[in-house]
Design an enzyme around this catalytic site. Structure first.
Site, PDB file in Angstrom:
ATOM      1  N   ALA A 271       0.826  -1.203   0.000  1.00  0.00           N
ATOM      2  CA  ALA A 271       0.000   0.000   0.000  1.00  0.00           C
ATOM      3  C   ALA A 271       0.860   1.252   0.000  1.00  0.00           C
ATOM      4  O   ALA A 271       0.563   2.223  -0.682  1.00  0.00           O
ATOM      5  CB  ALA A 271      -0.917   0.008   1.220  1.00  0.00           C
ATOM      6  N   ILE A 273       4.193   1.601  -0.910  1.00  0.00           N
ATOM      7  CA  ILE A 273       5.219   1.806  -1.950  1.00  0.00           C
ATOM      8  C   ILE A 273       4.598   2.507  -3.163  1.00  0.00           C
ATOM      9  O   ILE A 273       3.603   2.052  -3.707  1.00  0.00           O
ATOM     10  CB  ILE A 273       5.825   0.445  -2.379  1.00  0.00           C
ATOM     11  CG1 ILE A 273       6.619  -0.152  -1.216  1.00  0.00           C
ATOM     12  CG2 ILE A 273       6.709   0.620  -3.596  1.00  0.00           C
ATOM     13  CD1 ILE A 273       7.197  -1.507  -1.509  1.00  0.00           C
ATOM     14  N   GLU A 275       4.485   2.603  -6.430  1.00  0.00           N
ATOM     15  CA  GLU A 275       4.920   1.901  -7.649  1.00  0.00           C
ATOM     16  C   GLU A 275       4.743   2.815  -8.870  1.00  0.00           C
ATOM     17  O   GLU A 275       3.818   3.599  -8.930  1.00  0.00           O
ATOM     18  CB  GLU A 275       4.077   0.623  -7.872  1.00  0.00           C
ATOM     19  CG  GLU A 275       4.164  -0.418  -6.779  1.00  0.00           C
ATOM     20  CD  GLU A 275       3.111  -0.193  -5.697  1.00  0.00           C
ATOM     21  OE1 GLU A 275       2.425   0.846  -5.760  1.00  0.00           O
ATOM     22  OE2 GLU A 275       3.011  -1.036  -4.801  1.00  0.00           O
ATOM     23  N   ASP A 317      19.473  38.740 -25.006  1.00  0.00           N
ATOM     24  CA  ASP A 317      20.031  39.746 -25.901  1.00  0.00           C
ATOM     25  C   ASP A 317      18.864  40.377 -26.654  1.00  0.00           C
ATOM     26  O   ASP A 317      17.715  39.978 -26.470  1.00  0.00           O
ATOM     27  CB  ASP A 317      21.113  39.201 -26.831  1.00  0.00           C
ATOM     28  CG  ASP A 317      20.733  37.889 -27.456  1.00  0.00           C
ATOM     29  OD1 ASP A 317      19.540  37.580 -27.423  1.00  0.00           O
ATOM     30  OD2 ASP A 317      21.605  37.198 -27.985  1.00  0.00           O
ATOM     31  N   ASP A 640      24.199  33.503 -28.999  1.00  0.00           N
ATOM     32  CA  ASP A 640      24.286  32.898 -30.327  1.00  0.00           C
ATOM     33  C   ASP A 640      25.712  32.700 -30.828  1.00  0.00           C
ATOM     34  O   ASP A 640      25.976  31.833 -31.629  1.00  0.00           O
ATOM     35  CB  ASP A 640      23.470  33.704 -31.350  1.00  0.00           C
ATOM     36  CG  ASP A 640      23.706  35.209 -31.236  1.00  0.00           C
ATOM     37  OD1 ASP A 640      24.717  35.574 -30.602  1.00  0.00           O
ATOM     38  OD2 ASP A 640      22.910  35.989 -31.766  1.00  0.00           O
ATOM     39  N   ASP A 644      29.704  33.350 -26.571  1.00  0.00           N
ATOM     40  CA  ASP A 644      28.616  33.251 -25.602  1.00  0.00           C
ATOM     41  C   ASP A 644      28.672  31.919 -24.845  1.00  0.00           C
ATOM     42  O   ASP A 644      28.002  31.760 -23.833  1.00  0.00           O
ATOM     43  CB  ASP A 644      27.255  33.350 -26.311  1.00  0.00           C
ATOM     44  CG  ASP A 644      26.955  34.759 -26.777  1.00  0.00           C
ATOM     45  OD1 ASP A 644      27.364  35.688 -26.075  1.00  0.00           O
ATOM     46  OD2 ASP A 644      26.324  34.922 -27.829  1.00  0.00           O
ATOM     47  N   ASN A 706      -3.109   5.949  -0.045  1.00  0.00           N
ATOM     48  CA  ASN A 706      -2.471   5.117   0.993  1.00  0.00           C
ATOM     49  C   ASN A 706      -3.226   5.192   2.307  1.00  0.00           C
ATOM     50  O   ASN A 706      -3.277   4.230   3.052  1.00  0.00           O
ATOM     51  CB  ASN A 706      -1.041   5.591   1.253  1.00  0.00           C
ATOM     52  CG  ASN A 706      -0.128   5.203   0.118  1.00  0.00           C
ATOM     53  OD1 ASN A 706      -0.511   4.417  -0.738  1.00  0.00           O
ATOM     54  ND2 ASN A 706       1.061   5.770   0.096  1.00  0.00           N
ATOM     55  N   THR A 739      -6.708   0.156 -10.271  1.00  0.00           N
ATOM     56  CA  THR A 739      -7.612   1.280 -10.525  1.00  0.00           C
ATOM     57  C   THR A 739      -6.916   2.637 -10.487  1.00  0.00           C
ATOM     58  O   THR A 739      -7.327   3.554 -11.184  1.00  0.00           O
ATOM     59  CB  THR A 739      -8.766   1.271  -9.504  1.00  0.00           C
ATOM     60  OG1 THR A 739      -8.216   1.363  -8.195  1.00  0.00           O
ATOM     61  CG2 THR A 739      -9.594   0.014  -9.624  1.00  0.00           C
ATOM     62  N   ASP A 740      -5.858   2.780  -9.669  1.00  0.00           N
ATOM     63  CA  ASP A 740      -5.232   4.108  -9.517  1.00  0.00           C
ATOM     64  C   ASP A 740      -4.324   4.518 -10.673  1.00  0.00           C
ATOM     65  O   ASP A 740      -4.085   5.700 -10.886  1.00  0.00           O
ATOM     66  CB  ASP A 740      -4.397   4.138  -8.224  1.00  0.00           C
ATOM     67  CG  ASP A 740      -5.167   4.816  -7.099  1.00  0.00           C
ATOM     68  OD1 ASP A 740      -6.340   5.155  -7.325  1.00  0.00           O
ATOM     69  OD2 ASP A 740      -4.602   4.985  -5.996  1.00  0.00           O
TER      70      ASP A 740
HETATM   71  P1  ATP Z   1      22.488  41.616 -29.402  1.00  0.00           P
HETATM   72  O1  ATP Z   1      23.685  41.478 -28.532  1.00  0.00           O
HETATM   73  O2  ATP Z   1      21.308  42.089 -28.682  1.00  0.00           O
HETATM   74  O3  ATP Z   1      22.241  40.470 -30.311  1.00  0.00           O
HETATM   75  P2  ATP Z   1      23.859  43.164 -31.427  1.00  0.00           P
HETATM   76  O4  ATP Z   1      23.636  42.448 -32.708  1.00  0.00           O
HETATM   77  O5  ATP Z   1      23.876  44.648 -31.493  1.00  0.00           O
HETATM   78  O6  ATP Z   1      22.764  42.865 -30.357  1.00  0.00           O
HETATM   79  P3  ATP Z   1      26.527  42.144 -31.435  1.00  0.00           P
HETATM   80  O7  ATP Z   1      26.254  41.140 -32.471  1.00  0.00           O
HETATM   81  O8  ATP Z   1      27.420  41.831 -30.285  1.00  0.00           O
HETATM   82  O9  ATP Z   1      25.193  42.647 -30.786  1.00  0.00           O
HETATM   83  O10 ATP Z   1      27.077  43.419 -32.185  1.00  0.00           O
HETATM   84  C1  ATP Z   1      27.624  44.492 -31.455  1.00  0.00           C
HETATM   85  C2  ATP Z   1      27.646  45.722 -32.341  1.00  0.00           C
HETATM   86  O11 ATP Z   1      28.509  45.512 -33.444  1.00  0.00           O
HETATM   87  C3  ATP Z   1      26.304  46.060 -32.951  1.00  0.00           C
HETATM   88  O12 ATP Z   1      25.518  46.846 -32.111  1.00  0.00           O
HETATM   89  C4  ATP Z   1      26.708  46.813 -34.206  1.00  0.00           C
HETATM   90  O13 ATP Z   1      26.977  48.171 -33.902  1.00  0.00           O
HETATM   91  C5  ATP Z   1      27.982  46.127 -34.602  1.00  0.00           C
HETATM   92  N1  ATP Z   1      27.732  45.082 -35.605  1.00  0.00           N
HETATM   93  C6  ATP Z   1      26.833  44.116 -35.565  1.00  0.00           C
HETATM   94  N2  ATP Z   1      26.889  43.321 -36.635  1.00  0.00           N
HETATM   95  C7  ATP Z   1      27.886  43.814 -37.392  1.00  0.00           C
HETATM   96  C8  ATP Z   1      28.480  43.437 -38.638  1.00  0.00           C
HETATM   97  N3  ATP Z   1      28.053  42.397 -39.304  1.00  0.00           N
HETATM   98  N4  ATP Z   1      29.481  44.195 -39.095  1.00  0.00           N
HETATM   99  C9  ATP Z   1      29.931  45.243 -38.421  1.00  0.00           C
HETATM  100  N5  ATP Z   1      29.437  45.635 -37.261  1.00  0.00           N
HETATM  101  C10 ATP Z   1      28.425  44.954 -36.742  1.00  0.00           C
END
Ligand code: ATP
Length: 930
Positions: A271, A273, A275, A317, A640, A644, A706, A739-740
């Site tokens: 009763a 345990i 299960e 971000d 991303d 990061d 139980n 049943t349970d």
């Molecule tokens: P988040 O951090 O919110 O994604 P974000 O894209 O602005 O924003 P980062 O990708 O770190 O952040 O970019 C930092 C900065 O660099 C940007 O705000 C922009 O001024 C510059 N940046 C972003 N992409 C490019 C690129 N492809 N070439 C040159 N400068 C860039």
């Protein structure tokens, strides 16, 4: 040489050739070693503590001359084991299906065109195009490298990036991994970009050779599973002690003899345990993970579901997560003019207007440099719509793609421009530097140089590095007032939530000694200086429409949202305000530079208030996360890029972007968003909370029964046997495992309650079986069930004439129809009370009617099943003999049918009272605040 050896060319293989090679050599797959054998997995369900206990109990029952009970107990064990295995199997299938939802892609050149293919379709001879953050999917020879650095830690254990080149290697005493022109499957690009020709795939790769080593790693159990394991063991030990106690009490106190006392004690053990608890929890986690995947959140480990439920801070971000990442340049700015750009989206339809008049780049030198510099310094591609009236799409970074669109609106064709000003070298974009540079060979000299570097990036960075500026078609010395003018324009746009990118150039004069002679030696330090500022490209990136509601939901749920972005402070605050992350007048805005100068104590103090982190380098996220964790928060972090990864790993929940995220970030994360959308994190948290709540509901339900199973035995014991045993061991087993089970499973699938996001996050230290669950199970629901069952037994017994002196089943009572009827009624009363209880368990405080009393199909099926089971075992003689039951009459059923509504009504009244008190308290608190 490399190309010819592998039967390919810089334009890659043709699609047909790739298919022929695949037919010959197979797919690029690492064959997975067989996991734990299914037989072993199956058997393990019969060898754990609880199962062993039941095996032994069965043996004792046989030895004690009760083969019928022995068989029953073993049968229980077998059914339970099979059920657990089935649950685990389903959970495994659910998670396997998820793994397939995260396929890995590679960019290759085929038929002379860059395209994205599944990594498993790579063949030797394919030319891979590599960018920062890409996972390398095959062994390959580098043929082009631009600052290419690779993290080979999966092969060598060394986590420092290794530089790779396209040059021939003459040294001989190098290991494979040390060879600078070879890259390997399973490693990743940590910086730069390049191209490489695939040499080996699948199990032939270096990674394939060692794959069996990594595959044998065991998946660790989640804290919840560990907690449940511990709880199950504790309960099993507790149940055994109770059994022994009841055995001794019965033998010495009631004196009914060893055999009946043993059966009785066994009943008590079974009763108590719980299960099927563990596999059911695993399954409900797996189901939650599947539900989350339908809402665009792929959870990689089951553990994450429970952590999600207790998340108290989300560090997110901005670009792409809170905003749509569909950039449109709507203004261009040079020192001399401001331009408006019409049209939205990626369609190159629109015009550039200056003071309301259309202008073309060909008529305005500064505009020409601005749009062509932006377009040349871009790696994105604009894709024409596939059908008429379709939408333009982009390949690559949207920030770069929109520059191509603005160039075309100004009358420049970027591909033609690239042809006449070919790219010599690229210094790739880095979030840390916040800029990117490309070096081009010009057809006509610019400022006396035929080779020019175009730099684009964050305006404050570009202005800082500029010593000159273009004004009215001339290059002039950069003065402080000019710097201020540029930054004022930038700030005005940023305050409107617009994203601003600056464009500059540098003529690379052969006479300039600061410039390296060979392009392969160019680096950011030597090239990105003494720039000539050209202008600003101003783009809008509107917030995603669903994000404001998701942020509001977080606030109601006691979850803080903190923006950590690489973008400019004013842009960040403006967007944060639009979507409700920032509500106060003066939020504290930390820039990356400022954060450097702030101590951890100061940072923690600031983190208590409203704060936005702007111009952050990805590495700085880690520090914010660590400090939040020290403050006791459970932190989810989005990311991303490659850099990061540390923050994603450190976070309690690392969230990678599925669309824009690099493979490295996805690998470091616990959860991947397939739509890059902040709202999906909030949905996942909601599911995480719901799943935890459902497990509690499930526990509450199985624990509460139980009590009515144990109380009748206590009545029998305490009366010294004067009251016959109301519930036999077989009947206890019928409830627990018959049943349970199904209704309990139904509770695991309950949809989130409407107010699940109106409560503060769960304290992660709080045990699953907390005081509320225990009190509800053992005192409230349990007592209701006990009253019903004992009352049903006593009424039936008294109605049929009391039989004093009757001890218990097994010593003649089974022959007495009054006792058999009474004990059947006791069993049926518990089952019918449980029908009411399962509906009660569906909600914690809300009325179950508010979500539709029969809205959970699984529970409905469970209820129908348990009623059928009771009718079945009471109606048919062979079952009556096994379960010690007798037929029930119409009045019995009328009585039984009254039980569910009664328990439901009592609990609904309690919930209503609870809600009333809570509302009153909230009103009073509100009034006091006012
Ligand atoms: P988040 O951090 O919110 O994604 P974000 O894209 O602005 O924003 P980062 O990708 O770190 O952040 O970019 C930092 C900065 O660099 C940007 O705000 C922009 O001024 C510059 N940046 C972003 N992409 C490019 C690129 N492809 N070439 C040159 N400068 C860039």
């Amino acid at each position: 040489m490399v190309f010819s050896a592998l039967g390919t060319s810089p334009a890659g293989l043709t699609q047909a050739e790739a298919e022929t090679r695949q037919a010959r050599q197979g797919k690029n797959l690492i064959e997975s070693e067989k996991g734990r054998s299914p037989i072993l997995a199956f058997l393990s369900n019969f060898t754990h503590l609880m199962a062993v206990l039941l095996w032994v109990a069965g043996i004792i029952a046989f030895v004690a001359g009760m083969p019928e009970l022995g068989v029953a107990v073993w049968l229980v064990n077998v059914i339970n084991g099979c059920f657990s295995f089935w649950q685990e199997y389903r959970a495994g299938k659910a998670t396997d299906a998820l793994k397939k939802m995260l396929p890995s892609y590679v960019n290759v050149i085929r038929d002379g065109q860059e395209q994205k293919i599944l990594a498993e379709d790579l063949v030797p001879g394919d030319v891979m195009s590599l960018a920062e953050g890409d996972k390398i999917s095959a062994d390959a020879r580098v043929v082009r490298a631009s600052d290419l650095q690779v993290n080979q830690s999966t092969l060598t254990g060394e986590s420092n990036p290794v530089r790779k080149t396209a040059d021939a290697v003459l040294e001989e005493d190098l290991t494979q991994a040390e060879t600078p022109n070879l890259i390997f499957a399973g490693t990743s690009v940590s910086e730069g970009n390049g191209r490489a020709v695939v040499t080996r795939i699948g199990m032939d790769t270096e990674f394939g050779k060692i794959a069996h080593l990594t595959q044998s790693m065991e998946e660790s159990e989640s804290p919840l599973q560990l907690q449940l394991n511990r709880t199950t063991k504790q309960i099993t030990v507790f149940a055994s002690c109770m059994g022994i106690l009841f055995l001794l009490l019965d033998t010495f106190f009631v004196g009914s003899g060893f055999a009946p006392a043993f059966i009785f004690a066994l009943g008590m053990v079974v009763a108590f345990i719980p299960e099927g608890l563990l596999p059911t929890v695993t399954l409900s986690l797996a189901m939650a993970v599947q539900r989350m995947s339908k809402r665009n959140a792929l959870v990689k480990k089951l553990n994450s579901v429970e952590t999600l439920g207790s998340t108290s801070v989300i560090c997110t971000d901005k670009t792409g997560t809170l905003t749509q990442n569909e950039m449109t340049v709507n203004h261009l700015w040079t020192v001399s003019h401001e331009y408006e750009v019409t049209g939205v989206g990626y369609a190159p339809k629109g015009e550039v207007l200056c003071d309301g008049r259309r202008v073309e780049a060909a008529d305005d030198d500064d505009l020409l440099l601005l749009v062509s510099g932006g377009a040349l310094c871009s790696n994105a591609r604009l894709l024409e719509p596939e059908e008429e009236g379709g939408r333009y799409t982009v390949l690559g970074d949207p920030t770069e793609a929109c520059l191509l669109v603005s160039a075309r609106k100004a009358g420049i064709e970027p591909t033609e421009q690239e042809r006449s000003w070919p790219r010599v070298r690229e210094l790739p974009f880095e979030s840390r530097r916040k800029r990117m540079t490309t070096i081009h060979q010009l057809s006509e000299p610019l400022d006396g140089a035929s080779r020019v570097a175009f730099v684009k990036g964050a305006p404050n960075e570009i202005v800082r590095l500029s010593t000159r500026a273009r004004v009215n078609g001339e290059s002039v010395e950069m003065a402080d007032d000019l710097r201020e003018k540029i930054m004022a324009a930038n700030d005005a746009y940023a305050a409107d939530g617009l994203r601003v990118l600056a464009v500059a150039y540098r003529p690379l004069l052969p006479t300039d000694e600061s410039i390296p002679s060979s392009p392969s030696e160019y680096d950011p330090d030597s090239i990105e200086r003494n720039l000539t500022f050209v202008g600003l490209e101003v783009m809008q990136d509107p917030p995603r429409p669903e994000v404001a509601e998701a942020v509001a939901q977080c606030h109601r749920a006691g979850i803080r949202v903190i923006m950590i972005t690489g973008d400019y402070g004013l842009t960040a605050v403006s967007i944060a305000r639009k979507i409700g992350i920032v509500q106060g007048e003066r939020p504290r805005v930390f820039s990356g530079v400022e954060l450097e100068k702030t101590s951890d104590e100061e940072l923690r103090e600031a983190l208590k208030g409203e704060v936005v982190f702007a111009r952050m380098a990805p590495e700085q996220k880690l520090r914010v996360v660590e400090n939040l964790q020290q403050m006791g928060e459970v932190v989810a972090v989005t990311g991303d890029g490659v850099n990061d990864s540390p923050a994603l790993k450190k976070a309690d929940i690392g969230v990678a972007m599925g669309i824009t995220g690099t493979d490295v970030a996805k690998e470091a994360a616990d959860m991947v968003l397939t739509d890059d959308n902040f709202a999906s994190i909030v949905h996942a948290i909601e599911e995480g909370r719901a799943v935890y709540a459902n497990i509690r509901k499930f526990m509450l339900y199985i624990l509460n029964s139980n009590v009515p199973e144990a109380v009748p035995s206590a009545v029998y014991l305490l009366s010294g046997g004067a009251v016959p045993l109301p519930l036999t061991t077989m009947q206890i087993l019928t409830i627990d495992l018959g049943t349970d089970m199904l209704p309990a499973l139904g509770l695991g699938c309950e949809a989130p309650e409407a107010d699940v996001m109106d409560r503060p996050p769960r304290n992660p230290k709080e045990p699953l079986l907390n005081g509320t669950v225990m009190r509800k199970a053992f005192l409230w629901y349990g007592i209701m069930g006990s009253l019903a069952s004992v009352a049903a037994f006593l009424f039936a017994q008294i109605e049929g004439g009391w039989l004093p002196g009757l001890t218990m089943f097994g010593v003649g009572a089974d022959l007495d129809p009054v006792y058999v009827h009474a004990t059947t009624m006791c069993l049926a009363a518990i089952v019918f009370t449980q029908i009411g209880q399962v509906l009660n368990c569906r909600t914690e405080t809300a009325s179950v009617f508010s979500r539709g009393i029969f809205s959970n199909r699984q529970i409905n099926i469970g209820i129908v099943f348990e009623v059928c089971l009771i009718v079945f075992i009471t109606l048919f003689p062979p079952f009556q003999a096994i379960f010690h039951t007798g037929p029930l009459g119409l009045t019995d059923y009328i009585f039984l049918c009254c039980l569910p509504p009664i328990v439901l009504a009592v609990e609904e009244a309690r919930k209503a009272l609870f809600r009333h008190v809570r509302r009153r308290r909230a009103e009073r608190a509100g009034a006091e605040e006012r």
